[in-house]
Every structure is written in C-alpha cells, then in structure tokens.
Enzyme design. Structure first.
Site, mmCIF file in Angstrom:
data_model
loop_
_atom_site.group_PDB
_atom_site.id
_atom_site.type_symbol
_atom_site.label_atom_id
_atom_site.label_comp_id
_atom_site.label_asym_id
_atom_site.label_seq_id
_atom_site.Cartn_x
_atom_site.Cartn_y
_atom_site.Cartn_z
ATOM 1 N N GLU A 1 0.820 -1.208 0.000
ATOM 2 C CA GLU A 1 0.000 0.000 0.000
ATOM 3 C C GLU A 1 0.858 1.263 0.000
ATOM 4 O OE1 GLU A 1 -2.731 -0.659 3.322
ATOM 5 O OE2 GLU A 1 -3.993 -1.866 2.009
ATOM 6 N N ASP B 1 -8.541 -8.803 3.938
ATOM 7 C CA ASP B 1 -8.347 -7.697 4.862
ATOM 8 C C ASP B 1 -9.478 -7.574 5.880
ATOM 9 O OD1 ASP B 1 -7.246 -5.504 6.016
ATOM 10 O OD2 ASP B 1 -7.714 -4.118 4.391
ATOM 11 N N GLU C 1 -12.943 -1.957 11.660
ATOM 12 C CA GLU C 1 -12.854 -1.280 10.365
ATOM 13 C C GLU C 1 -13.961 -1.723 9.411
ATOM 14 O OE1 GLU C 1 -9.040 -1.686 8.466
ATOM 15 O OE2 GLU C 1 -9.736 -0.752 6.610
HETATM 16 C C1 GCV Z 1 -2.598 0.548 8.393
HETATM 17 C C2 GCV Z 1 -6.057 -2.027 5.399
HETATM 18 C C3 GCV Z 1 -6.489 -0.756 6.062
HETATM 19 C C4 GCV Z 1 -5.325 0.216 6.161
HETATM 20 C C5 GCV Z 1 -4.201 -0.470 6.941
HETATM 21 C C6 GCV Z 1 -3.814 -1.745 6.200
HETATM 22 C C7 GCV Z 1 -2.750 -2.549 6.922
HETATM 23 O O1 GCV Z 1 -5.772 -1.809 4.055
HETATM 24 O O2 GCV Z 1 -7.566 -0.201 5.350
HETATM 25 O O3 GCV Z 1 -5.776 1.363 6.824
HETATM 26 O O4 GCV Z 1 -3.086 0.359 7.090
HETATM 27 O O5 GCV Z 1 -4.957 -2.565 6.067
HETATM 28 O O6 GCV Z 1 -3.116 -3.523 7.568
HETATM 29 O O7 GCV Z 1 -1.592 -2.226 6.820
#
Ligand code: GCV
Length: 673
Positions: free
Chosen positions: A270, A349, A377
């Site tokens: 990411e 996720d 989340e």
């Molecule tokens: C901290 C997902 C979440 C991100 C998070 C990522 C991760 O994509 O939406 O906010 O980033 O997981 O676990 O690194």
C-alpha cells in the site's frame, strides 16, 4: 476523566464480604521487591481500597488471612504461568517471575469479583501464546488510522504524551494477559520516523519503562526506508553500507531504550517502501533488520500483508487473495530465528468473513503470529455491535493439515502457539480498538472485544460465551445481577446481545463470504459496487447471472494454495461451505445452497432478518434502563440508534441492488426498495 472498564473496583460484587479477609495482608516470599512486584501490590491496594476501603498490610510471615506471592521453582509454569490456590484463609499465587505475578494478581481479583474463588480453588494457568500483542495504528498528529474511539492517547501534535492514562492503559491490558504493544501506526510517516532518533528517544524509553512495570514489552513500527535519508542513501537490504547503517542504528536505539521489544514492519505494501524496490525478497529485508537487532535480544515482526493494490478490472488472473502465499511461501525456512511473520487472519483484509489465510499451514519452518482486528474497520466502526471472539475462535480452530504428524497440533492455534513445530514461536496480535474516548472503545460494548482478545490469546480453549459472561460480570458487577421487567438477569441480556451480534452483522452486510460491499476507503455503510469501480480495485464481479470471484482451479487458483482436504473442499463449489461460497466461486443467483435456499433468496432473507435482529437488540437494550449505570446505558443506546439506521440502509441497498441485477422476486413478496 476516563472509565476503568472491567477493572473498576467501585462496584461491590455479590457475596463480596466473604472475600474481605483476603485484602487484610500481603506476604511476599522469594521475589525481589522490583517494580513489577510493587505494581502487583499496588493493584491489590487499589482493589482493597475500592472494594472494602482498607489497605493490605505487608507482613513478614504467612498471615492468617490474606494473599501470598510465593516464588515457585516449578519449571512447568514457564516465565508467565502461575498457580492460584487457597489454603485456610490465604490465597496463594505461585509463579517463577514477577511478570507472572501481575497476571495472576489480576486473575485472582477477577475470580474474587465474579465470586468464583472458593476454598477449593486450585488453578494452574500457562499462556497458550508466547506473544499476546496489541498493535496501535496511532499517528503522531494524534489521529488513528481506522480508529473509532477518539484520538490517540500516545501522541498529540507530533509529540508523545505520557500521563496517568498511559499507566491506566498498561494496567487495563495487563489485566487480560497482554504482554506486548506496538504504539505507532505500521504506516510510518513524517515525525514517526523520529521515534528512533534523538528527538523522541528519551520519551520512548520512559514509555517502555511504564509498560515494563506491567510485564509488557513495547515495540515500535519502523520506517523501512529510513536509511535513504542518510549516508547510504539506499534501503537495499543486501547493500553492506545499508546493513552497517542499521547495525549502528540498532546499537544507538538500544543504548537509549534497552527494554524495547523490537520492531514491527510493513514493507512493500500500500505504497510503503520495501525490499522489492531493490529486486530483493521479503526475507532479505527482514533478515537484515534481524541481524542488526540480534545482539540486543530484540525481534522483528514482519507483516505478510503484501499485495498489488492497483489491480486492473480486466485482469481476471491477478488475485489479491493469492498475494501473501505467492510472496512468502517460497521463502519458508529462510527467515532468521528472531523474525516472526505476522499474518492477517484472512487472505484479504479483516472482512466480516473470510477463509483462513493459506499461509497458516503453508509455512512449515517459519515463526508465525496471527493478526486479527478488533478495531471494527469492516465490522461497524464500534457503532454497530459486533462481538468478534466467536469469529476468532473459528479461525483458531481451523485445521491446516500442515503435516501428517498426528502428534502435532496443526490448527491455527497450534501453529501460532508453537505446538505444531518444535522450537517455533509466535502468538496473536490484534489491531486495537482503543482511543482517548472516555470509555476507551467508543461503544461501551466494544470493550468486550478488547477484553476477549486478551483472554483468548492467553487461553485459546476458552469459549467465546464464557469470556463474554466474565466480561459482563466484571464490567457491570452488581448491576449484572439485577432483573429486567420480564425477569431476565441484566447480565444474561447483555451476554445474549454480544453473542448474537456477529451473526447479525454478517446477515445485513456482505453475504456468503463476498466481503467488500462497503463504502470505499471509509469502510462504513454499503456500497455494493464501490470497490468495483475504484482504482484500489478489489472485485466482487456481480452481473445479471451471479456474483463472486472464481478462485477454484479454473479461476485464479487461490483454492489450490491450501493443503489436502481444504484444497479439495474450496476447489469444488458443491463442497465449499455456504458461508464462503462467494469468496471461492462465481455463483449463480439460482444456485441452491446446502441450506436449501437459492443464493438470491439467502441474500433477501438474511438482509431482512439482520435488520429485524438489530431492531430487537435495540429494544432489548432499553430494558436495562434504570438497571445499569446511566452513562453506559446512554452510550450504547445512542450506538444502537445509529446501528439501526445503518442496518436499514444495508438491507435496502443490498436487496434492491441484487433484485434489479437478476430480476428474481423475493419468494416472500416483501417490499424491496
Ligand atoms: C494501516 C487495510 C487498512 C489500512 C491499513 C492496512 C494494513 O488496508 O484499510 O488502513 O493500514 O490494512 O493492515 O496495513
């Protein structure tokens, strides 16, 4: 001010007088009077004052009635295990280390407060997981990535905050057996890079000391790309200059913070940099840091959340679910001993339902930590009630068929607990749900997930229901014993709401394992095709005929990453369990599930049911008015109001979307908007 959650000693338990005698004296034998033992005594004092208005005297001999900390030589207790037993009027805590005394003290207090301590009590508890950790995604400006309970209590205005709340937090999490905490976001940006520089290192050190008093090791998330800003001007893990730079850096860090547990690293994910930039692999990156930290006894926790987040919608072969296994399985056995791979529970996720990641059982020679998320989340942002422990229990119980050795425990719980492979280590981590809200977790009932995670990580055999019952009794104490107008015990009502909440949430949101029908980026509320048309492509592939991603052998082949019977089960649409069918297969709306319903009828039914169940939960909660603490009652009432609106929206949007897609009417003729 903030609440003390389940360790508030202001509310007397049932039969409380029977226990008063234990709080008259403390006797300590064999332990040096270190900070940790003092902390344990401090906790007893706090409880004695809160519950009985007295202070235990420290005595030099075993008292007639009281509590005794006895240093034990019993090796089977390990570093963290303990025995609690009662003889005459004394409750004995036997343990080999002071950290174990802390855990035992909190356990003893919980037994007392739930009236579970009896003259016959004799329990020995040794944690199932060596590492029981909470990861904060707190940023230094005070915001929290995926935080739903206020801002960070560690950071504000690009500085560290250390105050009474820090200690209360350490206390809270130690009380459920947590022994590690990473305080900053894995996306390490801006000022957070300086947590390991002169600018903040002294405060970091103070924080580690506060946690150490509770037996907790503190970790930091590390910016893998840090050396780019310095002399090596590179982060290539095989470049000798970069390796040297890290060695010096680790020496410098540990000189200032000798108690640091180590580092958590998110690389090549990411937008975060990592070894891929230099044509190296994940083991090269992790091992470089592991080598540098080794002389200091630290560990590197390396995340497996590595995937291409910009998949083109026309590309039917690339599959985000495959990525973890594709990148890591070929490196099995190549990671240094002081590296532990941190693997999210599912291959995607933290959706409300996913299969277990095939890395569990795919890696046979590597230390592994299971990462779950109690920050809600994708499960309702701590507005919606979603008690996640029943879900975690299913994940832990998953049989991976890692080998054919009948002697080894190859469930996920066995692998992470080090029971599948001799000499391995691991544990459980949760992305935490805490913030600086008055009640720590936004929704008062979300604290059951924090409590439950700790208890489950300590003892993976505990039933989700027993954990919830324990939490309810400790949190609502005497109030849990009161009766509603229709004769239900308040504690039983709360327990019932908790236990039904995850199935209900799953019903009104994303069905049959499809996931991802959430509003893009924010992840609260429905948007069936939001991710279908986003650059951050994660697809559900719905059309007029059906939906789901084909991940069997004819599709992306993800199902083939599992071992033996699991591979067979997930590869075949007829054998795939209903709750995961859309995760593994592109399925027609008319396909008949094992339940006997068609996919489309299942979607309609569960969405209507889910919404109705939320209304019922909301109504049930109102029965507690006047029975429990007013603040807590109002907090949860307000959350249920928002949850009801959310569930209505999900129900309408999902049903209407699929009705219009396929044109098949609801068998029961309900109105679909
Ligand atoms: C901290 C997902 C979440 C991100 C998070 C990522 C991760 O994509 O939406 O906010 O980033 O997981 O676990 O690194």
């Amino acid at each position: 001010m903030w609440t003390q959650c389940w360790i508030d000693y202001s509310n007397l338990p049932k039969n409380s007088q029977a226990y008063a005698g234990y709080f008259s004296a403390l006797y300590v034998d064999g332990f040096k009077k270190d900070e940790v033992i003092s902390t344990a005594y401090g906790e007893l004092k706090k409880a004695a004052e809160g519950l009985y208005g007295c202070t235990p005297e420290v005595e030099l001999e075993v008292p007639e009635s009281g509590i005794a900390f006895i240093r034990s030589e019993d090796e089977s207790l390990g570093k963290e295990g303990y025995r609690i037993h009662v003889k005459d009027n004394v409750a004995f805590i036997e343990a080999a280390t002071s950290a174990a005394v802390i855990y035992a003290t909190f356990r003893l207090l919980a037994l007392i407060r739930t009236s579970a301590l009896t003259p016959d009590t004799d329990i020995t508890e040794v944690p199932d997981n060596p590492i029981r950790m909470l990861d904060h995604w707190d940023n230094m400006d005070g915001s929290i990535e995926r935080g739903y309970s206020g801002n960070s209590f560690f950071f504000e205005d690009n500085d560290l905050v250390i105050n009474e709340r820090t200690t209360d937090y350490a206390r809270l999490i130690a009380s459920v057996g947590i022994n590690a905490v990473a305080i900053n976001n894995v996306n390490v940006k801006d000022a957070a890079t300086d947590l390991v520089n002169d600018r903040f290192i002294a405060k970091v050190s103070r924080l580690t000391e506060i946690f150490a008093c509770y037996g907790i090791k503190m970790f930091l998330s590390l910016n893998y790309a840090m050396p780019i800003e310095y002399e090596p001007a590179s982060a290539d893990p095989l470049d000798p200059a970069v390796r040297e730079w890290w060695k010096h850096k680790m020496d410098e860090i540990y000189r200032a913070v000798p108690g640091l547990g180590g580092f958590l690293v998110k690389a090549d994910s990411e937008g975060r940099p990592g070894p891929f930039t230099y044509g190296r692999n994940q083991a090269d990156g992790a091992n470089m840091l592991a080598e540098a930290i080794k002389p200091h006894g630290g560990i590197i926790i390396w995340r497996c959340f590595v995937y291409n987040c910009q998949q083109d919608w026309r590309d039917l072969k690339t599959d985000r679910a495959r990525a973890g296994y594709d990148y890591f399985s070929s490196l099995d056995g190549e990671f240094a001993d002081n590296v532990i791979l941190q693997i999210k529970n599912g291959p995607m996720d933290f959706q409300p339902r996913e299969p277990v990641s095939p890395l569990f059982g795919g890696l046979r020679k590597t230390n592994q930590i299971l990462e779950v998320q109690i920050a809600q989340e994708y499960t309702g942002h701590q507005i919606d009630l979603c008690y996640l422990i029943p879900w975690f229990k299913q994940i832990l119980a998953f049989e991976t068929y890692m080998n054919n050795d009948p002697e080894s425990d190859t469930t996920v719980a066995g692998i992470i607990g080090g029971r599948a492979r001799k000499g391995s280590t691991g544990g459980m981590v949760a992305v935490t749900n805490t913030g600086n809200d008055e009640n720590w977790t936004g929704n008062d009932l979300a604290a059951a997930n924090l409590y439950g995670f700790g208890r489950l990580a300590w003892d993976t055999s505990l039933a989700a229901e027993d954990i919830a019952r324990e939490w309810t009794s400790l949190t609502y104490a005497g109030d849990a014993e009161k009766q509603t107008a229709d004769g239900e015990r308040a504690g039983d009502l709360i327990l019932r709401l908790l236990m039904g909440s995850w199935p209900t949430y799953e019903k009104y949101t994303a069905p049959l394992g499809i996931g991802w029908m959430v509003k893009v980026h924010d992840h609260y509320g429905p948007s069936v095709e939001g991710y279908e048309y986003d650059r951050w492509g994660t697809y559900i592939r719905a059309d007029w005929e059906g939906l789901g991603v084909e991940r069997g052998p004819e599709g992306t082949g993800f199902a083939l990453q599992y071992n033996g019977p699991n591979k067979e089960m997930f590869s075949d649409i007829e054998k795939t369990p209903d709750e995961l069918i859309l995760f593994f297969h592109k399925t027609k709306y008319t396909h008949v599930l094992h339940s006997g319903k068609t996919v489309i009828q299942h979607i309609y039914d569960t969405h209507f049911e889910g919404y109705d169940e939320v209304l019922k939960m909301q109504k049930d909660w109102q029965k507690l008015k006047g029975l429990i603490d007013e603040r807590s009652f109002a907090n949860v009432s307000e959350r249920f109001e928002r949850q009801a609106a959310n569930a209505r929206e999900w129900c309408d949007i999902v049903n209407s979307y699929f009705h219009r897609r396929c044109g098949i009417d609801d068998e029961k003729g309900r109105t679909i908007y």
